[in-house]
Scaffold this motif. Structure first.
Motif, PDB file in Angstrom:
ATOM      1  N   ILE A  38       2.610  -7.547 -13.434  1.00 57.58           N
ATOM      2  CA  ILE A  38       3.037  -6.237 -12.946  1.00 57.58           C
ATOM      3  C   ILE A  38       3.119  -6.294 -11.425  1.00 57.58           C
ATOM      4  O   ILE A  38       2.401  -7.065 -10.782  1.00 57.58           O
ATOM      5  N   GLY A  39       4.022  -5.494 -10.862  1.00 53.72           N
ATOM      6  CA  GLY A  39       4.132  -5.472  -9.409  1.00 53.72           C
ATOM      7  C   GLY A  39       5.306  -4.643  -8.933  1.00 53.72           C
ATOM      8  O   GLY A  39       6.165  -4.230  -9.725  1.00 53.72           O
ATOM      9  N   PRO A  40       5.364  -4.397  -7.623  1.00 53.57           N
ATOM     10  CA  PRO A  40       6.401  -3.539  -7.049  1.00 53.57           C
ATOM     11  C   PRO A  40       7.681  -4.299  -6.726  1.00 53.57           C
ATOM     12  O   PRO A  40       7.683  -5.511  -6.529  1.00 53.57           O
ATOM     13  N   THR A  41       8.767  -3.534  -6.642  1.00 57.36           N
ATOM     14  CA  THR A  41      10.081  -4.055  -6.234  1.00 57.36           C
ATOM     15  C   THR A  41      10.732  -3.046  -5.300  1.00 57.36           C
ATOM     16  O   THR A  41      10.652  -1.833  -5.527  1.00 57.36           O
ATOM     17  N   VAL A  42      11.384  -3.543  -4.247  1.00 53.02           N
ATOM     18  CA  VAL A  42      12.110  -2.672  -3.337  1.00 53.02           C
ATOM     19  C   VAL A  42      13.498  -3.265  -3.104  1.00 53.02           C
ATOM     20  O   VAL A  42      13.657  -4.486  -3.007  1.00 53.02           O
ATOM     21  N   TYR A  43      14.487  -2.401  -3.056  1.00 56.98           N
ATOM     22  CA  TYR A  43      15.891  -2.808  -2.874  1.00 56.98           C
ATOM     23  C   TYR A  43      16.466  -2.092  -1.655  1.00 56.98           C
ATOM     24  O   TYR A  43      16.301  -0.868  -1.505  1.00 56.98           O
ATOM     25  N   PHE A  44      17.127  -2.862  -0.774  1.00 56.24           N
ATOM     26  CA  PHE A  44      17.775  -2.304   0.410  1.00 56.24           C
ATOM     27  C   PHE A  44      19.268  -2.618   0.365  1.00 56.24           C
ATOM     28  O   PHE A  44      19.643  -3.785   0.248  1.00 56.24           O
ATOM     29  N   GLN A  45      20.109  -1.606   0.472  1.00 59.26           N
ATOM     30  CA  GLN A  45      21.533  -1.817   0.691  1.00 59.26           C
ATOM     31  C   GLN A  45      21.723  -1.897   2.194  1.00 59.26           C
ATOM     32  O   GLN A  45      21.762  -0.887   2.900  1.00 59.26           O
ATOM     33  N   LEU A  46      21.788  -3.123   2.732  1.00 62.83           N
ATOM     34  CA  LEU A  46      21.799  -3.324   4.174  1.00 62.83           C
ATOM     35  C   LEU A  46      23.085  -2.839   4.816  1.00 62.83           C
ATOM     36  O   LEU A  46      23.078  -2.313   5.930  1.00 62.83           O
TER      37      LEU A  46
ATOM     38  N   GLN B  30      -0.476 -11.571 -12.079  1.00 60.15           N
ATOM     39  CA  GLN B  30      -0.863 -11.656 -13.485  1.00 60.15           C
ATOM     40  C   GLN B  30      -2.090 -10.767 -13.701  1.00 60.15           C
ATOM     41  O   GLN B  30      -3.205 -11.117 -13.326  1.00 60.15           O
ATOM     42  N   ALA B  31      -1.851  -9.604 -14.302  1.00 58.41           N
ATOM     43  CA  ALA B  31      -2.922  -8.641 -14.510  1.00 58.41           C
ATOM     44  C   ALA B  31      -3.782  -8.989 -15.713  1.00 58.41           C
ATOM     45  O   ALA B  31      -4.953  -8.596 -15.788  1.00 58.41           O
ATOM     46  N   TRP B  32      -3.196  -9.705 -16.659  1.00 62.66           N
ATOM     47  CA  TRP B  32      -3.932 -10.108 -17.867  1.00 62.66           C
ATOM     48  C   TRP B  32      -3.231 -11.300 -18.486  1.00 62.66           C
ATOM     49  O   TRP B  32      -2.024 -11.473 -18.362  1.00 62.66           O
ATOM     50  N   GLY B  33      -3.993 -12.141 -19.134  1.00 59.50           N
ATOM     51  CA  GLY B  33      -3.411 -13.290 -19.822  1.00 59.50           C
ATOM     52  C   GLY B  33      -4.481 -14.039 -20.582  1.00 59.50           C
ATOM     53  O   GLY B  33      -5.689 -13.791 -20.398  1.00 59.50           O
ATOM     54  N   ARG B  34      -4.046 -14.973 -21.427  1.00 56.43           N
ATOM     55  CA  ARG B  34      -5.009 -15.757 -22.202  1.00 56.43           C
ATOM     56  C   ARG B  34      -4.348 -17.023 -22.744  1.00 56.43           C
ATOM     57  O   ARG B  34      -3.373 -16.951 -23.490  1.00 56.43           O
ATOM     58  N   PRO B  35      -4.856 -18.195 -22.351  1.00 51.76           N
ATOM     59  CA  PRO B  35      -4.350 -19.432 -22.964  1.00 51.76           C
ATOM     60  C   PRO B  35      -4.878 -19.572 -24.381  1.00 51.76           C
ATOM     61  O   PRO B  35      -5.922 -18.996 -24.740  1.00 51.76           O
ATOM     62  N   ALA B  36      -4.163 -20.321 -25.205  1.00 54.03           N
ATOM     63  CA  ALA B  36      -4.568 -20.500 -26.602  1.00 54.03           C
ATOM     64  C   ALA B  36      -5.960 -21.120 -26.664  1.00 54.03           C
ATOM     65  O   ALA B  36      -6.283 -22.054 -25.933  1.00 54.03           O
ATOM     66  N   GLY B  37      -6.802 -20.559 -27.545  1.00 51.34           N
ATOM     67  CA  GLY B  37      -8.133 -21.099 -27.748  1.00 51.34           C
ATOM     68  C   GLY B  37      -9.125 -20.811 -26.655  1.00 51.34           C
ATOM     69  O   GLY B  37     -10.163 -21.468 -26.553  1.00 51.34           O
ATOM     70  N   SER B  38      -8.843 -19.832 -25.801  1.00 48.73           N
ATOM     71  CA  SER B  38      -9.727 -19.516 -24.686  1.00 48.73           C
ATOM     72  C   SER B  38     -10.016 -18.027 -24.663  1.00 48.73           C
ATOM     73  O   SER B  38      -9.217 -17.214 -25.125  1.00 48.73           O
ATOM     74  N   GLY B  39     -11.146 -17.687 -24.079  1.00 52.27           N
ATOM     75  CA  GLY B  39     -11.504 -16.282 -23.931  1.00 52.27           C
ATOM     76  C   GLY B  39     -11.260 -15.768 -22.528  1.00 52.27           C
ATOM     77  O   GLY B  39     -11.732 -14.689 -22.169  1.00 52.27           O
ATOM     78  N   ALA B  40     -10.532 -16.528 -21.708  1.00 50.12           N
ATOM     79  CA  ALA B  40     -10.268 -16.135 -20.324  1.00 50.12           C
ATOM     80  C   ALA B  40      -9.437 -14.859 -20.276  1.00 50.12           C
ATOM     81  O   ALA B  40      -8.685 -14.540 -21.204  1.00 50.12           O
ATOM     82  N   VAL B  41      -9.563 -14.130 -19.177  1.00 54.64           N
ATOM     83  CA  VAL B  41      -8.837 -12.866 -19.031  1.00 54.64           C
ATOM     84  C   VAL B  41      -7.502 -13.052 -18.332  1.00 54.64           C
ATOM     85  O   VAL B  41      -6.715 -12.109 -18.223  1.00 54.64           O
ATOM     86  N   VAL B  42      -7.244 -14.266 -17.804  1.00 51.66           N
ATOM     87  CA  VAL B  42      -5.922 -14.610 -17.260  1.00 51.66           C
ATOM     88  C   VAL B  42      -5.587 -16.026 -17.724  1.00 51.66           C
ATOM     89  O   VAL B  42      -6.478 -16.825 -18.006  1.00 51.66           O
TER      90      VAL B  42
ATOM     91  N   ASN C 134      -0.852 -21.999 -18.196  1.00 49.38           N
ATOM     92  CA  ASN C 134       0.587 -21.960 -18.467  1.00 49.38           C
ATOM     93  C   ASN C 134       1.378 -21.122 -17.459  1.00 49.38           C
ATOM     94  O   ASN C 134       2.602 -21.226 -17.397  1.00 49.38           O
ATOM     95  N   PHE C 135       0.690 -20.282 -16.675  1.00 48.35           N
ATOM     96  CA  PHE C 135       1.361 -19.377 -15.755  1.00 48.35           C
ATOM     97  C   PHE C 135       0.615 -19.332 -14.420  1.00 48.35           C
ATOM     98  O   PHE C 135      -0.565 -19.656 -14.341  1.00 48.35           O
ATOM     99  N   GLU C 136       1.320 -18.878 -13.385  1.00 52.99           N
ATOM    100  CA  GLU C 136       0.709 -18.703 -12.074  1.00 52.99           C
ATOM    101  C   GLU C 136       0.043 -17.322 -11.983  1.00 52.99           C
ATOM    102  O   GLU C 136       0.393 -16.405 -12.718  1.00 52.99           O
ATOM    103  N   ARG C 137      -0.863 -17.188 -11.023  1.00 55.46           N
ATOM    104  CA  ARG C 137      -1.507 -15.889 -10.815  1.00 55.46           C
ATOM    105  C   ARG C 137      -0.579 -14.939 -10.065  1.00 55.46           C
ATOM    106  O   ARG C 137      -0.538 -13.744 -10.338  1.00 55.46           O
ATOM    107  N   HIS C 138       0.171 -15.473  -9.095  1.00 60.21           N
ATOM    108  CA  HIS C 138       1.067 -14.636  -8.285  1.00 60.21           C
ATOM    109  C   HIS C 138       2.480 -15.199  -8.308  1.00 60.21           C
ATOM    110  O   HIS C 138       2.672 -16.416  -8.267  1.00 60.21           O
ATOM    111  N   GLN C 139       3.464 -14.306  -8.343  1.00 55.34           N
ATOM    112  CA  GLN C 139       4.862 -14.681  -8.235  1.00 55.34           C
ATOM    113  C   GLN C 139       5.552 -13.697  -7.286  1.00 55.34           C
ATOM    114  O   GLN C 139       5.270 -12.490  -7.325  1.00 55.34           O
TER     115      GLN C 139
END
Length: 276
Positions: free
Chosen positions: A225-233, A246-258, A262-267
């Motif tokens: 989840i995250g914000p987006t901003v658009y500018f018509q310059l 990454q607000a939430w996630g879980r790899p297979a076979g794990s109890g982790a909360v992110v 398989n994925f990055e924390r920030h994009q």
């Protein structure tokens, strides 16, 4: 938002054009016949399972609209990686040409004549550098996207939904080992006009990764989840900036909360485009 305040108040367009309104998603609009655009798309991905992980992709694209409701986009990507101490990854620091891509979009429904806009997109890419590990590979993949959008408040606010399926084939150059994987997902966004030429909103994306192109074995899942901003310059140029965590996630076979396997924390993504 401070930058937006500097934009001339006269920059505006009739209706909402969703073609480039979002960061990690696409809208149903495809442009007008004869339209040509150059686009620079910079994507950053940060934080993996332990250690230091930074990956930045720079894609340069040309877009054409040869016929009504049909758009073609061709692109080439360079990537930079700084990887150290990440579990399952070799340490690397490199800048390289990654590969090429072609994107076809066809709009089946227009919002002006139907309750929603509906577009189907197919983007195929061929890479010589793996975008995640930076290893030398021969990789081929296709992303199928169904994009649906609707104006919630005419000329003020719009909502969009994307449904995605992405199969990938990869062969390691050094070892010859081959693997297949696939990702499916759904994304939802809402963008609202803050002033003429400026839209602000947010995107939420839920992704599931599998081993095998037929969704054979579940590998992990993530919610961004995250914000987006658009500018018509100006009348011909635009800028879109988006950031997701990454607000939430879980790899297979794990109890982790992110899921940092398989994925990055920030994009983050920054897109600049200009008509010519």
């Amino acid at each position: 938002m401070c930058f937006a305040a500097l934009l001339p108040a006269c920059v505006h367009a009739e209706g909402i054009d969703t073609e480039h309104l979002f960061g990690f998603m696409i809208g149903s609009d495809v442009g007008s016949v004869g339209e040509r655009e150059f686009q620079s798309e910079t994507t950053g991905r940060f934080a993996r399972n332990g250690g230091n992980y930074r990956a930045v992709g720079q894609q340069l694209e040309l877009e054409f609209v040869p016929a009504k409701n049909f758009r073609i986009e061709m692109g080439s990507t360079f990537s930079a990686h700084d990887i150290y101490g990440v579990a399952g990854f070799d340490d690397r620091r490199q800048l390289a040409w990654q590969g090429v891509s072609v994107d076809f979009r066809y709009r089946f429904l227009e919002r002006d004549t139907a309750p929603v806009g509906l577009t189907f997109a197919v983007e195929t890419h061929a890479d010589r550098i793996d975008e995640t590990t930076a290893a030398a590979v021969r990789s081929y993949g296709t992303e199928f996207t169904l994009a649906i959008d609707r104006e919630l408040i005419p000329n003020v606010s719009v909502a969009a939904l994307n449904l995605v399926y992405q199969p990938e084939w990869t062969r390691m150059v050094g070892t010859g080992a081959a693997e297949q994987e696939s990702t499916i997902g759904a994304a939802l966004a809402v963008m609202t006009k803050m002033r003429p030429g400026v839209f602000f909103g947010g995107e939420a994306r839920y992704l599931r990764k599998y081993e095998g192109i037929g969704l054979n074995e579940f590998a992990g899942q993530a919610l961004y989840i995250g914000p987006t901003v658009y500018f018509q310059l100006s009348e011909r140029s635009r800028l879109t900036a988006s950031w997701s965590v990454q607000a939430w996630g879980r790899p297979a076979g794990s109890g982790a909360v992110v899921d940092l396997v398989n994925f990055e924390r920030h994009q983050a993504r920054l897109v600049y485009g200009v008509n010519f």
